[in-house]
Design a protein around this motif. Structure first.
Motif, PDB file in Angstrom:
ATOM      1  N   ILE A 212      29.507  43.422  40.092  1.00  0.00           N
ATOM      2  CA  ILE A 212      29.973  44.811  40.203  1.00  0.00           C
ATOM      3  C   ILE A 212      30.105  45.213  41.670  1.00  0.00           C
ATOM      4  O   ILE A 212      31.081  45.869  42.070  1.00  0.00           O
ATOM      5  CB  ILE A 212      29.004  45.747  39.462  1.00  0.00           C
ATOM      6  N   ASP A 213      29.145  44.801  42.475  1.00  0.00           N
ATOM      7  CA  ASP A 213      29.170  45.159  43.892  1.00  0.00           C
ATOM      8  C   ASP A 213      30.364  44.520  44.593  1.00  0.00           C
ATOM      9  O   ASP A 213      30.946  45.105  45.515  1.00  0.00           O
ATOM     10  CB  ASP A 213      27.866  44.716  44.557  1.00  0.00           C
ATOM     11  N   SER A 214      30.726  43.311  44.182  1.00  0.00           N
ATOM     12  CA  SER A 214      31.841  42.608  44.818  1.00  0.00           C
ATOM     13  C   SER A 214      33.192  43.189  44.441  1.00  0.00           C
ATOM     14  O   SER A 214      34.189  42.921  45.121  1.00  0.00           O
ATOM     15  CB  SER A 214      31.798  41.118  44.444  1.00  0.00           C
ATOM     16  N   THR A 215      33.235  43.940  43.360  1.00  0.00           N
ATOM     17  CA  THR A 215      34.516  44.518  42.911  1.00  0.00           C
ATOM     18  C   THR A 215      34.558  46.023  43.150  1.00  0.00           C
ATOM     19  O   THR A 215      35.282  46.510  44.018  1.00  0.00           O
ATOM     20  CB  THR A 215      34.735  44.215  41.425  1.00  0.00           C
ATOM     21  N   LEU A 216      33.745  46.764  42.401  1.00  0.00           N
ATOM     22  CA  LEU A 216      33.769  48.220  42.525  1.00  0.00           C
ATOM     23  C   LEU A 216      33.014  48.710  43.751  1.00  0.00           C
ATOM     24  O   LEU A 216      33.391  49.702  44.366  1.00  0.00           O
ATOM     25  CB  LEU A 216      33.165  48.845  41.261  1.00  0.00           C
TER      26      LEU A 216
END
Length: 261
Positions: free
Chosen positions: A68-72
């Motif tokens: 999630i951190d790498s995308t959003l």
């Protein structure tokens, strides 16, 4: 005939593998630490089950959080908002994972149910893990210090003042001068000398020399300054030879403009 090209995935670079290894090691350490602490009633579980429970939960939840951190997460700033957003988004999925892990590893126990108190517990752990991870990978702040480069003073800039010194110190390196009542104490690398001279007259002689007036009774040579410390409206300048000169608020702007403060 048609030609076909087959694209093979590029291998991960050594740096990427190092990052993945560090991420995995961090999550394993966090899982072992939580197993050792045994929060939320898990301390009553047998040691093997407790370790497996927390390792599975932290590593699996960490993978969800990193994805999630790498995308959003990249779209959110500053850092604390990014951590909060990622922790909130990942909590429902991590909570479902934790429930499944608990029921697989300890099927006979009455584990938690998918409820608001349980979600809050997962949110706390998720926020802790993502905060520590973000702090570990945060790039160090770059501090750029700009200081004015002071060239060696020209001989004629200090000539008028040097003629007032004794022959021994006339050619010595000038460090600082200090007013003491009706006298003037001159600091050089060849020692100190006391002159019967007004501070204003000395400043007039040194008007063309490279230096700073740091205090109402101090003047220091620019190339003699080693460091300046400023705190709560006052400061001091450390000079060559261990000498320390005070820096007053009214004379600090010149040093600040030169990059010392």
């Amino acid at each position: 005939m048609r030609s076909f090209s087959l694209r093979m995935p590029l291998p991960l670079s050594p740096i990427r593998w190092t990052r993945l290894g560090a991420e995995a090691a961090f999550l394993v350490v966090m899982g072992l630490a939580m197993a050792f602490i045994g929060p939320y009633g898990t301390g009553a579980l047998p040691a093997p089950a407790r370790v497996a429970y927390w390792l599975s939960s932290i590593v699996g939840g960490g993978v969800i959080g990193i994805a999630i951190d790498s995308t959003l997460g990249r779209r959110v700033s500053p850092l604390w908002r990014r951590i909060m957003a990622v922790s909130l988004v990942m909590t429902p999925a991590v909570a479902a994972l934790v429930l499944c892990v608990g029921r697989l590893l300890v099927p006979s126990s009455q584990g938690p149910v998918y409820s608001l108190p349980f979600l809050l517990q997962v949110l706390v752990i998720s926020g802790l893990v993502m905060t520590l991870r973000a702090l570990a990978w945060r790039a160090p702040r770059m501090r750029v210090v700009n200081r004015t480069v002071i060239a060696a003073p020209l001989p004629e800039a200090e000539a008028a003042f040097r003629r007032r010194l004794s022959a021994r110190r006339r050619s010595a390196r000038l460090i600082a001068i200090r007013a003491e009542d009706h006298y003037l104490r001159v600091h050089t690398d060849a020692g100190e000398e006391l002159l019967t001279l007004r501070f204003a007259d000395a400043l007039a002689d040194l008007a063309g020399a490279a230096g700073f007036r740091t205090h109402r009774s101090w003047w220091v040579a620019a190339d003699a300054i080693e460091a300046v410390r400023w705190r709560k409206g006052a400061g001091e300048a450390r000079l060559t030879g261990g000498l320390v000169a005070p820096v007053s608020r009214s004379h600090a702007p010149a040093l600040k403009a030169a990059g010392w403060i």
